[in-house]
Design a protein around this motif. Structure first.
Motif, mmCIF file in Angstrom:
data_model
loop_
_atom_site.group_PDB
_atom_site.id
_atom_site.type_symbol
_atom_site.label_atom_id
_atom_site.label_comp_id
_atom_site.label_asym_id
_atom_site.label_seq_id
_atom_site.Cartn_x
_atom_site.Cartn_y
_atom_site.Cartn_z
ATOM 1 N N ARG A 70 -0.174 8.020 -6.771
ATOM 2 C CA ARG A 70 0.631 9.129 -7.292
ATOM 3 C C ARG A 70 -0.133 9.935 -8.334
ATOM 4 O O ARG A 70 -0.831 9.389 -9.184
ATOM 5 N N ALA A 124 4.465 12.454 -5.131
ATOM 6 C CA ALA A 124 5.205 11.241 -4.781
ATOM 7 C C ALA A 124 6.634 11.214 -5.314
ATOM 8 O O ALA A 124 7.265 10.162 -5.323
ATOM 9 N N ASP A 142 7.558 7.709 0.592
ATOM 10 C CA ASP A 142 7.220 6.370 1.081
ATOM 11 C C ASP A 142 8.062 5.325 0.356
ATOM 12 O O ASP A 142 8.134 5.312 -0.884
ATOM 13 N N ASN A 152 0.821 -1.213 0.000
ATOM 14 C CA ASN A 152 0.000 0.000 0.000
ATOM 15 C C ASN A 152 0.852 1.260 0.000
ATOM 16 O O ASN A 152 1.901 1.319 0.651
ATOM 17 N N THR A 153 0.387 2.247 -0.713
ATOM 18 C CA THR A 153 1.019 3.563 -0.714
ATOM 19 C C THR A 153 0.000 4.567 -1.243
ATOM 20 O O THR A 153 -1.044 4.173 -1.786
ATOM 21 N N TYR A 179 5.650 0.495 -7.003
ATOM 22 C CA TYR A 179 4.693 1.025 -7.967
ATOM 23 C C TYR A 179 5.391 1.618 -9.192
ATOM 24 O O TYR A 179 4.970 1.411 -10.333
ATOM 25 N N ASN A 182 7.495 2.320 -0.179
ATOM 26 C CA ASN A 182 6.679 1.445 -1.031
ATOM 27 C C ASN A 182 6.467 2.026 -2.428
ATOM 28 O O ASN A 182 6.036 1.313 -3.334
ATOM 29 N N ARG A 183 6.785 3.298 -2.583
ATOM 30 C CA ARG A 183 6.646 3.928 -3.886
ATOM 31 C C ARG A 183 7.493 3.209 -4.932
ATOM 32 O O ARG A 183 7.114 3.138 -6.120
#
Length: 283
Positions: free
Chosen positions: A113, A134, A164, A109-110, A170, A166-167
């Motif tokens: 953007r 982001a 983040d 999860n993030t 993605y 976790n970006r």
């Protein structure tokens, strides 16, 4: 999510189907007794209906495409004379979290953007303001200036910030920055246009838009939404497929406004003194 598998029937296939239906009707009437008159007349009627229905189904496609190409040509001509200003958004599609989870084997999860861009271009001169929720920098400004036979690329960026972790996952699946590399390099960007290979999917009279689909390769489908008032592309939606040939909506590009600024404003728009630019490269 719009189904990426919806395809417009090719003209040749459409004609073959109609011809088979026509032959079925002819044979049916010929087998009935005392139907000689209809046996002669029905093929003529069927042929007329065949030609008529084909023409009304195919002609709108031709007319719409012609209008789109004329609108794009007019837009390009105006852009060549003046400064082409575009405000647009690049956002992550609704299926991207699911594709990320499938690729990396777990739910990640993030914050979704969104990149907001304002771009100006005149020939080889390009200015781009990029604001993202982001990216590491708060904002980025890229300026390409043509002088004599050279084009130089300059950059100015805002303060760095924490992003983040976790970006990464993605952006690894599909980095939104890849959409607008022409504005962050010495490449000369074009105006948003419908791909030449795009096929019409449907005409949406309710929302006054026409949907087109283009498949550049087996793993990517690009859906283009054309506004029926301006006949220009107003949105592009990108789908990617996984190893199981399941499709995911990963990116949406929305063109919010287009404007032609007089070329006399060139020095104000492409002013290299507005920011403390750093030279990146020169052609």
């Amino acid at each position: 999510m719009t189904n990426p598998f919806i395809k417009k029937i090719p003209t040749s296939t459409d004609i073959k189907i109609r011809f088979r239906i026509l032959m079925f009707v002819v044979k049916k009437y010929r087998t009935n007794r005392n139907m000689f008159f209809l046996g002669v007349l029905s093929p003529l009627i069927s042929v007329w209906l065949f030609v008529f229905l084909t023409s009304i189904n195919l002609q709108p496609d031709i007319d719409i495409l012609a209008q789109i190409r004329m609108a794009e040509a007019s837009e390009l001509a105006k852009a060549e004379e003046g400064i082409y200003h575009l405000r647009w958004y690049v956002t992550e599609g609704v299926d991207k979290p699911r594709l990320v989870a499938n690729n990396f084997g777990r739910e990640i999860n993030t914050i979704p953007r969104t990149d907001v861009l304002e771009t100006w271009q005149h020939g080889d001169n390009v200015l781009a303001f990029i604001n993202s929720n982001a990216l590491v920098r708060e904002f980025d400004v890229y300026l390409s200036i043509a002088q004599d036979d050279d084009v130089s690329l300059h950059h100015y960026g805002g303060n760095d910030r924490e992003v983040d972790s976790n970006r990464y996952y993605y952006d690894e699946v599909h980095d939104l920055s890849s959409i607008y590399t022409a504005y962050t390099s010495l490449e000369r960007p074009g105006i948003p246009k419908l791909p030449k290979q795009a096929e019409m999917v449907k005409v949406d009279e309710t929302n006054r838009q026409t949907i087109f689909s283009f498949k550049p390769n087996d793993k990517v489908i690009i859906e283009s939404v054309v506004d029926m008032e301006t006949m220009l592309v107003k949105e592009e939606i990108i789908y990617l497929s996984d190893e199981n040939n399941e499709w995911y909506q990963v990116t949406r590009i929305s063109y919010e406004s287009r404007e032609i600024i007089p070329a006399t404003d060139f020095e104000d728009v492409f002013d290299p003194e507005i920011f403390d630019y750093q030279l990146m490269t020169t052609s």
